[in-house]
Design a protein around this motif. Structure first.
Motif, PDB file in Angstrom:
ATOM      1  N   GLN A  34      12.346   3.272   6.600  1.00 29.33           N
ATOM      2  CA  GLN A  34      13.338   2.022   6.957  1.00 29.33           C
ATOM      3  C   GLN A  34      14.540   1.765   5.955  1.00 29.33           C
ATOM      4  O   GLN A  34      15.629   1.264   6.626  1.00 29.33           O
ATOM      5  CB  GLN A  34      12.661   0.597   6.901  1.00 29.33           C
ATOM      6  N   LEU A  35      14.532   2.327   4.828  1.00 30.00           N
ATOM      7  CA  LEU A  35      15.656   2.228   3.778  1.00 30.00           C
ATOM      8  C   LEU A  35      15.941   3.579   3.333  1.00 30.00           C
ATOM      9  O   LEU A  35      15.457   4.039   2.355  1.00 30.00           O
ATOM     10  CB  LEU A  35      15.154   1.183   2.842  1.00 30.00           C
ATOM     11  N   PRO A  36      16.364   4.343   4.007  1.00 29.84           N
ATOM     12  CA  PRO A  36      16.481   5.782   3.657  1.00 29.84           C
ATOM     13  C   PRO A  36      17.204   6.244   2.341  1.00 29.84           C
ATOM     14  O   PRO A  36      17.117   7.112   1.948  1.00 29.84           O
ATOM     15  CB  PRO A  36      17.006   6.590   4.841  1.00 29.84           C
ATOM     16  N   GLU A  37      18.276   5.360   2.057  1.00 27.58           N
ATOM     17  CA  GLU A  37      19.132   5.617   0.817  1.00 27.58           C
ATOM     18  C   GLU A  37      18.237   5.219  -0.359  1.00 27.58           C
ATOM     19  O   GLU A  37      18.821   5.567  -1.674  1.00 27.58           O
ATOM     20  CB  GLU A  37      20.428   4.766   0.980  1.00 27.58           C
ATOM     21  N   TRP A  38      17.054   4.509  -0.384  1.00 31.17           N
ATOM     22  CA  TRP A  38      16.308   4.414  -1.657  1.00 31.17           C
ATOM     23  C   TRP A  38      15.373   5.228  -1.923  1.00 31.17           C
ATOM     24  O   TRP A  38      14.952   5.974  -0.685  1.00 31.17           O
ATOM     25  CB  TRP A  38      15.722   2.852  -1.137  1.00 31.17           C
ATOM     26  N   LYS A  39      15.129   5.618  -3.042  1.00 31.82           N
ATOM     27  CA  LYS A  39      14.117   6.483  -3.480  1.00 31.82           C
ATOM     28  C   LYS A  39      13.108   5.973  -4.388  1.00 31.82           C
ATOM     29  O   LYS A  39      13.470   4.730  -5.085  1.00 31.82           O
ATOM     30  CB  LYS A  39      14.686   7.611  -4.311  1.00 31.82           C
ATOM     31  N   LEU A  40      11.777   6.303  -4.639  1.00 28.99           N
ATOM     32  CA  LEU A  40      10.722   5.803  -5.560  1.00 28.99           C
ATOM     33  C   LEU A  40      11.395   6.647  -6.914  1.00 28.99           C
ATOM     34  O   LEU A  40      11.544   7.938  -7.125  1.00 28.99           O
ATOM     35  CB  LEU A  40       9.657   6.388  -5.169  1.00 28.99           C
ATOM     36  N   ASP A  41      11.651   6.055  -8.047  1.00 30.38           N
ATOM     37  CA  ASP A  41      11.959   6.360  -9.185  1.00 30.38           C
ATOM     38  C   ASP A  41      10.773   5.877 -10.266  1.00 30.38           C
ATOM     39  O   ASP A  41      11.087   4.449 -10.658  1.00 30.38           O
ATOM     40  CB  ASP A  41      13.288   5.930  -9.587  1.00 30.38           C
ATOM     41  N   ASP A  42       9.939   6.436 -10.662  1.00 32.09           N
ATOM     42  CA  ASP A  42       8.617   5.806 -11.609  1.00 32.09           C
ATOM     43  C   ASP A  42       8.224   4.726 -11.112  1.00 32.09           C
ATOM     44  O   ASP A  42       8.134   3.544 -11.895  1.00 32.09           O
ATOM     45  CB  ASP A  42       9.408   5.905 -12.958  1.00 32.09           C
ATOM     46  N   GLY A  43       7.962   4.574  -9.861  1.00 30.06           N
ATOM     47  CA  GLY A  43       7.086   3.450  -9.198  1.00 30.06           C
ATOM     48  C   GLY A  43       8.307   2.359  -8.552  1.00 30.06           C
ATOM     49  O   GLY A  43       7.662   1.349  -8.094  1.00 30.06           O
ATOM     50  N   SER A  58       0.914  -1.141   0.191  1.00 35.98           N
ATOM     51  CA  SER A  58      -0.168   0.121   0.094  1.00 35.98           C
ATOM     52  C   SER A  58       0.968   1.207  -0.160  1.00 35.98           C
ATOM     53  O   SER A  58       2.138   0.998   0.162  1.00 35.98           O
ATOM     54  CB  SER A  58      -0.879   0.005   1.232  1.00 35.98           C
ATOM     55  N   GLU A  59       0.298   2.270  -0.253  1.00 39.67           N
ATOM     56  CA  GLU A  59       0.983   3.650  -0.152  1.00 39.67           C
ATOM     57  C   GLU A  59       1.620   3.852   1.158  1.00 39.67           C
ATOM     58  O   GLU A  59       3.084   4.308   1.282  1.00 39.67           O
ATOM     59  CB  GLU A  59       0.043   4.988  -0.643  1.00 39.67           C
ATOM     60  N   THR A  60       1.073   3.453   2.301  1.00 45.44           N
ATOM     61  CA  THR A  60       1.582   3.679   3.606  1.00 45.44           C
ATOM     62  C   THR A  60       2.776   2.585   3.747  1.00 45.44           C
ATOM     63  O   THR A  60       3.816   3.090   4.404  1.00 45.44           O
ATOM     64  CB  THR A  60       0.519   3.411   4.683  1.00 45.44           C
ATOM     65  N   GLU A  61       2.515   1.469   3.161  1.00 47.57           N
ATOM     66  CA  GLU A  61       3.652   0.335   3.467  1.00 47.57           C
ATOM     67  C   GLU A  61       4.886   0.963   2.663  1.00 47.57           C
ATOM     68  O   GLU A  61       6.040   0.824   2.993  1.00 47.57           O
ATOM     69  CB  GLU A  61       3.221  -0.902   2.972  1.00 47.57           C
ATOM     70  N   VAL A  62       4.829   1.471   1.320  1.00 50.17           N
ATOM     71  CA  VAL A  62       5.978   1.950   0.702  1.00 50.17           C
ATOM     72  C   VAL A  62       6.453   3.379   1.536  1.00 50.17           C
ATOM     73  O   VAL A  62       7.673   3.209   1.587  1.00 50.17           O
ATOM     74  CB  VAL A  62       5.464   2.457  -0.647  1.00 50.17           C
ATOM     75  N   LYS A  63       5.725   4.385   2.059  1.00 50.92           N
ATOM     76  CA  LYS A  63       6.260   5.129   2.837  1.00 50.92           C
ATOM     77  C   LYS A  63       7.255   4.634   4.004  1.00 50.92           C
ATOM     78  O   LYS A  63       8.204   4.953   4.517  1.00 50.92           O
ATOM     79  CB  LYS A  63       5.175   6.238   3.388  1.00 50.92           C
ATOM     80  N   GLN A  64       6.435   3.701   4.589  1.00 50.87           N
ATOM     81  CA  GLN A  64       7.348   3.087   5.860  1.00 50.87           C
ATOM     82  C   GLN A  64       8.592   2.437   5.355  1.00 50.87           C
ATOM     83  O   GLN A  64       9.643   2.140   5.960  1.00 50.87           O
ATOM     84  CB  GLN A  64       6.368   1.882   6.412  1.00 50.87           C
ATOM     85  N   THR A  65       8.530   1.730   4.158  1.00 54.08           N
ATOM     86  CA  THR A  65       9.942   1.071   3.738  1.00 54.08           C
ATOM     87  C   THR A  65      10.761   2.071   3.411  1.00 54.08           C
ATOM     88  O   THR A  65      12.094   1.885   3.581  1.00 54.08           O
ATOM     89  CB  THR A  65       9.520   0.450   2.133  1.00 54.08           C
TER      90      THR A  65
END
Length: 95
Positions: free
Chosen positions: A15-24, A5-12
């Protein structure tokens, strides 16, 4: 395997601060001081990806390795993606 879910993606991302969303997709750039160290890192990620039957996009650009995770069969991010992103972080931190 359900989509996050969007909430789970935000939590991820918390938890993984070096990772970003890039085109999903989950994306991270890893920096190495030598080309072959990056290649070795990719080899180890590839071995784990093959064992888990979950394969990333990988770009090797001299001393930068970009990895993107996405579950194409599900059409979005799943626990497989977050687990593999966490594995990449652990592997990188061992270097």
């Amino acid at each position: 395997m359900a989509l996050l879910s969007e909430t789970e993606v935000k939590q991820t991302l918390e938890q993984l601060p070096e990772w970003k969303l890039d085109d999903g997709m989950l994306r991270r750039d890893f920096q190495f001081d030598e080309y072959l160290k990056g290649v070795d890192f990719v080899r180890q990620v590839a071995n784990q990806a093959e064992a888990k039957d979950h394969h990333p996009y990988v770009i090797i650009d001299h001393t930068t390795v970009t990895i993107k995770w996405f579950s194409f069969d599900q059409g979005g991010l799943t626990d497989k993606d977050t687990a593999m992103a966490a594995y990449c972080d652990e592997l990188f931190n061992l270097k």
